[in-house]
Motif scaffolding. Structure first.
Motif, mmCIF file in Angstrom:
data_model
loop_
_atom_site.group_PDB
_atom_site.id
_atom_site.type_symbol
_atom_site.label_atom_id
_atom_site.label_comp_id
_atom_site.label_asym_id
_atom_site.label_seq_id
_atom_site.Cartn_x
_atom_site.Cartn_y
_atom_site.Cartn_z
ATOM 1 N N GLU A 50 0.825 -1.200 0.000
ATOM 2 C CA GLU A 50 0.000 0.000 0.000
ATOM 3 C C GLU A 50 0.869 1.264 0.000
ATOM 4 O O GLU A 50 0.630 2.208 -0.751
ATOM 5 N N VAL A 51 1.890 1.250 0.847
ATOM 6 C CA VAL A 51 2.794 2.396 0.929
ATOM 7 C C VAL A 51 3.537 2.578 -0.388
ATOM 8 O O VAL A 51 3.670 3.694 -0.902
ATOM 9 N N ALA A 52 4.010 1.476 -0.969
ATOM 10 C CA ALA A 52 4.758 1.547 -2.223
ATOM 11 C C ALA A 52 3.883 2.129 -3.342
ATOM 12 O O ALA A 52 4.339 2.974 -4.120
ATOM 13 N N VAL A 53 2.626 1.697 -3.409
ATOM 14 C CA VAL A 53 1.714 2.208 -4.436
ATOM 15 C C VAL A 53 1.461 3.700 -4.221
ATOM 16 O O VAL A 53 1.476 4.492 -5.172
ATOM 17 N N GLU A 54 1.266 4.092 -2.971
ATOM 18 C CA GLU A 54 1.046 5.509 -2.656
ATOM 19 C C GLU A 54 2.229 6.364 -3.074
ATOM 20 O O GLU A 54 2.081 7.417 -3.690
ATOM 21 N N VAL A 55 3.418 5.892 -2.696
ATOM 22 C CA VAL A 55 4.643 6.626 -3.025
ATOM 23 C C VAL A 55 4.802 6.725 -4.539
ATOM 24 O O VAL A 55 5.140 7.781 -5.075
ATOM 25 N N LEU A 56 4.524 5.618 -5.220
ATOM 26 C CA LEU A 56 4.639 5.612 -6.680
ATOM 27 C C LEU A 56 3.712 6.664 -7.294
ATOM 28 O O LEU A 56 4.119 7.431 -8.167
ATOM 29 N N ASN A 57 2.474 6.715 -6.815
ATOM 30 C CA ASN A 57 1.528 7.704 -7.343
ATOM 31 C C ASN A 57 2.003 9.130 -7.085
ATOM 32 O O ASN A 57 1.787 10.021 -7.899
ATOM 33 N N GLU A 58 2.667 9.329 -5.960
ATOM 34 C CA GLU A 58 3.166 10.667 -5.621
ATOM 35 C C GLU A 58 4.296 11.114 -6.541
ATOM 36 O O GLU A 58 4.416 12.292 -6.845
ATOM 37 N N ILE A 59 5.153 10.174 -6.944
ATOM 38 C CA ILE A 59 6.351 10.590 -7.695
ATOM 39 C C ILE A 59 6.285 10.283 -9.192
ATOM 40 O O ILE A 59 7.200 10.633 -9.923
ATOM 41 N N LYS A 60 5.211 9.639 -9.624
ATOM 42 C CA LYS A 60 5.008 9.355 -11.050
ATOM 43 C C LYS A 60 5.292 10.564 -11.942
ATOM 44 O O LYS A 60 5.981 10.467 -12.946
ATOM 45 N N GLY A 61 4.710 11.692 -11.564
ATOM 46 C CA GLY A 61 4.790 12.902 -12.375
ATOM 47 C C GLY A 61 6.216 13.394 -12.582
ATOM 48 O O GLY A 61 6.491 14.140 -13.522
ATOM 49 N N MET A 62 7.114 12.990 -11.708
ATOM 50 C CA MET A 62 8.507 13.425 -11.803
ATOM 51 C C MET A 62 9.319 12.539 -12.752
ATOM 52 O O MET A 62 10.506 12.760 -12.934
ATOM 53 N N HIS A 63 8.676 11.502 -13.290
ATOM 54 C CA HIS A 63 9.396 10.568 -14.163
ATOM 55 C C HIS A 63 8.681 10.399 -15.491
ATOM 56 O O HIS A 63 8.149 9.331 -15.789
ATOM 57 N N PRO A 64 8.681 11.468 -16.291
ATOM 58 C CA PRO A 64 7.955 11.410 -17.569
ATOM 59 C C PRO A 64 8.523 10.385 -18.548
ATOM 60 O O PRO A 64 7.829 9.972 -19.472
ATOM 61 N N ASN A 65 9.758 9.974 -18.360
ATOM 62 C CA ASN A 65 10.362 9.021 -19.296
ATOM 63 C C ASN A 65 10.054 7.569 -18.964
ATOM 64 O O ASN A 65 10.373 6.671 -19.732
ATOM 65 N N CYS A 66 9.473 7.344 -17.819
ATOM 66 C CA CYS A 66 9.159 5.969 -17.437
ATOM 67 C C CYS A 66 7.725 5.639 -17.830
ATOM 68 O O CYS A 66 6.832 6.467 -17.715
ATOM 69 N N CYS A 67 7.535 4.425 -18.309
ATOM 70 C CA CYS A 67 6.198 3.953 -18.656
ATOM 71 C C CYS A 67 5.475 3.507 -17.377
ATOM 72 O O CYS A 67 6.056 2.844 -16.525
ATOM 73 N N PHE A 68 4.216 3.887 -17.249
ATOM 74 C CA PHE A 68 3.437 3.451 -16.093
ATOM 75 C C PHE A 68 2.182 2.697 -16.532
ATOM 76 O O PHE A 68 1.115 2.868 -15.953
ATOM 77 N N CYS A 69 2.332 1.896 -17.574
ATOM 78 C CA CYS A 69 1.218 1.028 -17.952
ATOM 79 C C CYS A 69 1.041 -0.013 -16.850
ATOM 80 O O CYS A 69 1.868 -0.111 -15.945
ATOM 81 N N GLU A 70 0.006 -0.814 -16.966
ATOM 82 C CA GLU A 70 -0.305 -1.769 -15.906
ATOM 83 C C GLU A 70 0.878 -2.697 -15.613
ATOM 84 O O GLU A 70 1.260 -2.921 -14.466
#
Ligand SMILES: [Zn+2]
Length: 95
Positions: free
Chosen positions: A9-29
Motif C-alpha cells: 500500500e505504501v509503495a503504491v502511494e509513493v509511486l503515485n506521488e512521484i510518477k509525475g517526476m518521471h515522464p520518461n518511465c512507462c506506467f502502464c499496468e
C-alpha cells in the motif's frame, strides 16, 4: 492488515506521488506491477519479521521510516523499468 499489504500500500502511494517526476518511465499496468514488485522485493528484506504482533508494532512505530525506504525502493524500480520495460509493445497505445 498484514505486512505485505501494508508495504504494498505504501509503495503504491509513493509511486503515485512521484510518477509525475518521471515522464520518461512507462506506467502502464505491466510496468507499474514491475515497479511495485521490485520495490517490495527490496522492502521485504528490511521488514521481514516472524510474528504478526511484532510486525504491527514495528510498522506503526516507524511509518515515516517505512515511507522513506519505500521511496528509495520505488525509485529503484522506476529506474530499472524505465531502462528496460517488460511490457509488450504491441499492447501499448501510442497516441
Ligand atoms: Zn509499460
Amino acid at each position: 492488515m498484514g505486512l505485505k499489504n501494508y508495504t504494498e500500500e505504501v509503495a503504491v502511494e509513493v509511486l503515485n506521488e512521484i510518477k509525475g517526476m518521471h515522464p520518461n518511465c512507462c506506467f502502464c499496468e505491466k510496468c507499474t506491477q514491475d515497479i511495485i514488485a521490485i520495490a517490495l522485493t527490496r522492502l521485504k528484506g528490511k521488514y521481514a519479521v516472524t510474528r504478526e504482533g511484532e510486525i504491527f508494532a514495528r510498522v506503526e512505530q516507524s511509518d515515516r521510516q517505512v515511507r522513506a525506504d519505500a521511496l528509495l525502493a520505488v525509485m529503484e524500480g522506476i529506474e530499472k523499468v524505465s531502462k528496460r520495460p517488460k511490457h509488450d509493445p504491441d499492447k501499448i497505445k501510442l497516441d
